[in-house]
Design a protein around this motif. Structure first.
Motif, short mmCIF file in Angstrom:
data_model
loop_
_atom_site.label_atom_id
_atom_site.label_comp_id
_atom_site.label_asym_id
_atom_site.label_seq_id
_atom_site.Cartn_x
_atom_site.Cartn_y
_atom_site.Cartn_z
N ALA A 456 37.60 -25.64 -15.05
CA ALA A 456 36.50 -25.03 -15.83
C ALA A 456 36.57 -23.51 -15.74
O ALA A 456 36.47 -22.80 -16.75
CB ALA A 456 35.15 -25.54 -15.31
N ALA A 490 28.69 -22.08 -19.91
CA ALA A 490 29.18 -22.20 -18.54
C ALA A 490 28.14 -22.94 -17.68
O ALA A 490 28.49 -23.80 -16.87
CB ALA A 490 29.49 -20.83 -17.96
N SER A 494 28.66 -26.64 -15.97
CA SER A 494 28.47 -26.88 -14.52
C SER A 494 27.60 -28.10 -14.32
O SER A 494 27.87 -28.94 -13.47
CB SER A 494 27.76 -25.69 -13.86
OG SER A 494 28.58 -24.59 -13.91
N ARG A 495 26.56 -28.20 -15.12
CA ARG A 495 25.66 -29.34 -14.94
C ARG A 495 26.39 -30.65 -15.28
O ARG A 495 26.22 -31.65 -14.59
CB ARG A 495 24.42 -29.16 -15.83
CG ARG A 495 23.42 -30.25 -15.57
CD ARG A 495 22.04 -29.97 -16.08
NE ARG A 495 21.26 -31.20 -15.96
CZ ARG A 495 20.19 -31.48 -16.66
NH1 ARG A 495 19.71 -30.59 -17.51
NH2 ARG A 495 19.56 -32.62 -16.50
N LEU A 497 29.47 -31.24 -14.90
CA LEU A 497 30.41 -31.54 -13.82
C LEU A 497 29.68 -32.11 -12.60
O LEU A 497 30.21 -32.95 -11.89
CB LEU A 497 31.19 -30.28 -13.42
CG LEU A 497 32.20 -29.79 -14.47
CD1 LEU A 497 32.75 -28.42 -14.11
CD2 LEU A 497 33.34 -30.78 -14.62
N GLU A 498 28.46 -31.61 -12.40
CA GLU A 498 27.71 -32.06 -11.21
C GLU A 498 26.99 -33.38 -11.44
O GLU A 498 26.79 -34.15 -10.51
CB GLU A 498 26.66 -31.00 -10.83
CG GLU A 498 27.27 -29.79 -10.12
CD GLU A 498 26.38 -28.56 -10.26
OE1 GLU A 498 25.18 -28.71 -10.59
OE2 GLU A 498 26.90 -27.45 -10.07
#
Ligand SMILES: Cc1cc2nc3c(=O)[nH]c(=O)nc-3n(C[C@H](O)[C@H](O)[C@H](O)COP(=O)(O)OP(=O)(O)OC[C@H]3O[C@@H](n4cnc5c(N)ncnc54)[C@H](O)[C@@H]3O)c2cc1C
Length: 577
Positions: A456, A490, A494-495, A497-498
């Protein structure tokens, strides 16, 4: 008399529209020349231009051959007159002539050595302008097979098969195919149930059925199959070359039937049963999935996107040329603001796809060279892994939309099979969306890669660097809006991915937008470096339109006094008579 004059005038407009199509689409394509100049120079660029000019000069011949067989599917001959199984395909007139032109361009020969991705890209793009995706599917599979063999095949397999696979003369050439998909599903490759057993003499035997087998007339099939004691899922799969004939007879396969397809109709896609078919292992027995993804699927996703760029270019030419000469209510339709807006969006999408696909072509070449021992930056390998999937998804979606928009510009005539290539392009574009990875599967793949390989940061940083580097004030204004979108993205990425549940639903929109920011960055960067002011203005206008359409949530064309000027700049002199 007045009525007859009106009819004749309309037909004259049709004739004028047809005559506007360039006799040499390579020479007429300023933007293709620009992207080639961005990545190549010196003798290689000169040689590529010569090659492109030559093949571009055969566009009329290719179109004439395609006209003979378009939309006429092949037929299956299962037996000869004496009742021997032959599993042979019969094609309509013109099909092989088109194949001779495509193969004769050197498209497959260029795949023999790494480092020739731009040459392949140009030839593939030019052939795709004619909307002939039957041969392009075979060219894609054959390129993938060549890469599989030269990267992972034994010396014996390479010596036996590469000369014919890279042969320029179509009638002497071998063509490749790749069969993964089984009836239980194509996306879930790990569910493959076809079995393979060792024959004890270094060869293998494959038994199973494959549900989607394109280029069913191929000379060599590449199959994934599982040994009896191998684990389930993708780690248990081996990759095998299966020749069509053994001792002059079909190699243990039987074509159940040919698929009656929406698009790519000229090419034979079949359902095939394999029973004890002689097979040769490529790589290690459990390397099958990795080989198939890195050499075959990554190549075909790259070439698919080039096909889409060709489709978009052709759609734009058909629509812009029509709008330049067709009249309604006493004026050219190309002067109606709504028609101009439609045309501008087609052109913007084509340019964006051209630039991201040529950026991918450079990465493809880097990665391909790395398999032959050249060094490659880790960041480039990572960016390639992202872009090959995101770009296939974005270009496939954009191509279908572009053709639909072009059909709207031609109105009713746009829907008529023998009026223009557009109906054929639309049908092929929809097929392009489905094969070599559906949109959702590509989305899931990108999300996995961004997370597992930590890509990422690489993708976002490289795009941000490109946007930040744009010095010119006007360009930087558009770049700033794209940068804001990237920052916003971005956080969302991130969210995703988490939180897998969030990512499973929302990452698709994010990956589409991520690709857009990269495309806008590439367009602005190209505009900044372009000396031809008219061409630079077109690139800037394309980036501006795409930013407004996809990246800037607050943007409304009706509040932008410069919107129509942007459209005009993008269309340039394309509608001049
Ligand atoms: C004309 C044509 C020719 C083809 N030729 C070949 C060939 O030569 N060789 C070959 O191997 N294959 C070939 N294919 C098959 C093609 O690769 C598959 O159709 C494709 O991989 C999708 O598999 P499927 O059709 O079984 O759909 P499925 O896998 O059943 O998927 C159905 C839907 O579910 C969605 N889905 C699946 N998994 C997920 C997930 N994890 N998350 C979200 N959504 C998901 C998909 O996106 C899709 O929308 C061809 C297809 C066509 C149309």
């Amino acid at each position: 008399m007045a009525a007859i004059d009106a009819f004749a005038a309309a037909r004259e407009q049709f004739a004028a529209w047809r005559s506007r199509y360039p006799t040499n689409p390579f020479e007429a394509d300023r933007h293709l020349d620009l992207v080639n100049r961005r990545y190549l120079d010196g003798d290689r660029l000169d040689a590529l231009r010569e090659m492109g000019t030559q093949f571009g000069g055969r566009a009329g011949d290719l179109a004439a051959a395609i006209e003979l067989y378009e939309s006429r599917p092949p037929e299956l001959d299962k037996y000869d007159g004496a009742g021997n199984p032959i599993e042979a395909l019969r094609f309509a007139d013109g099909y092989h002539e088109a194949g001779r032109l495509v193969w004769g361009s050197g498209l497959l020969h260029e795949a023999l050595e790494p480092g020739r991705s731009f040459e392949q890209a140009n030839l593939f793009y030019l052939a795709s302008l004619e909307g002939e995706m039957g041969h392009m599917c075979a060219a894609t599979c054959t390129t993938g097979l060549i890469r599989v063999l030269r990267r992972s095949g034994s010396q014996q397999l390479r010596e036996r098969y590469l000369p014919a696979l890279t042969e320029v003369e179509y009638d002497r050439a071998d063509r490749g195919a790749q069969y993964l998909t089984e009836v239980q599903g194509g996306s879930d490759v790990g569910a493959i149930a076809s079995e393979v057993i060792a024959a004890g003499d270094g060869t293998y035997r494959i038994t199973g059925e494959k549900w989607f087998c394109s280029v069913a007339d191929a000379d060599l099939f590449l199959l994934l199959a599982r040994p009896p004691d191998a684990p389930m899922g993708t780690p248990g799969l081996g990759c095998f070359v299966v020749p069509r004939r053994v001792d002059g007879k079909p190699n243990g396969f039987s074509i159940r039937r040919l698929k009656d397809k929406l698009g790519t109709t000229s090419m034979a896609s079949a359902e095939i049963d394999f029973t004890d078919s002689v097979a040769y292992l490529v790589g290690g027995i459990d390397d099958g999935f990795k080989i198939m993804v890195t050499a075959m699927l990554n190549s075909s996703r790259w070439l698919n996107a080039i096909g889409d760029v060709g489709i978009m270019r052709r759609a734009y030419l058909e629509a812009a040329n029509y709008a330049a000469v067709r009249t309604a209510f006493g004026q050219r339709i190309g002067d109606f603001p709504l028609v101009r807006s439609q045309l501008a969006m087609i052109k913007a999408e084509w340019l964006a796809a051209l630039h991201s696909t040529w950026a991918l072509t450079q990465l493809d070449e880097t990665v391909d060279l790395a398999t032959a021992g050249e060094s490659a930056r880790e960041a480039d390998v990572g960016f390639h892994r992202y872009l090959v999937n995101a770009n296939k998804l974005g270009c496939a979606l954009a191509a279908t939309t572009a053709v639909r928009r072009a059909i709207e510009v031609l109105g009713g005539n746009g829907t008529i099979e023998d009026f223009s290539v557009l109906p054929r392009l639309l049908r092929d574009a929809v097929v392009y969306e489905q094969w070599e990875g559906t949109h959702n599967v590509l989305t899931a793949q990108v999300l996995r890669d961004l997370g597992r390989l930590g890509l990422a940061g690489v993708v976002i940083d490289q795009t941000a660097v490109l946007l930040k580097g744009i010095g010119d004030d006007d360009l930087a204004l558009v770049g700033g809006r794209a940068e804001a979108a990237l920052e916003d993205l971005a956080g969302g990425i991130s969210r995703s991915l988490e939180d897998p549940a969030f990512g499973a639903l929302h990452f698709r929109t994010q990956v589409e937008r991520l690709l857009r920011t990269h495309q806008v960055a590439l367009l602005l960067d190209a505009a900044a470096g372009e000396e031809n002011r008219a061409v630079a203005a077109e690139l800037t206008a394309a980036a501006t339109l795409l930013t407004g359409e996809y990246l800037d949530p607050g943007y409304r064309p009706e509040d932008d006094p410069r919107h129509l000027r942007t459209v005009d700049r993008l269309l340039g002199d394309d509608l001049a008579v």
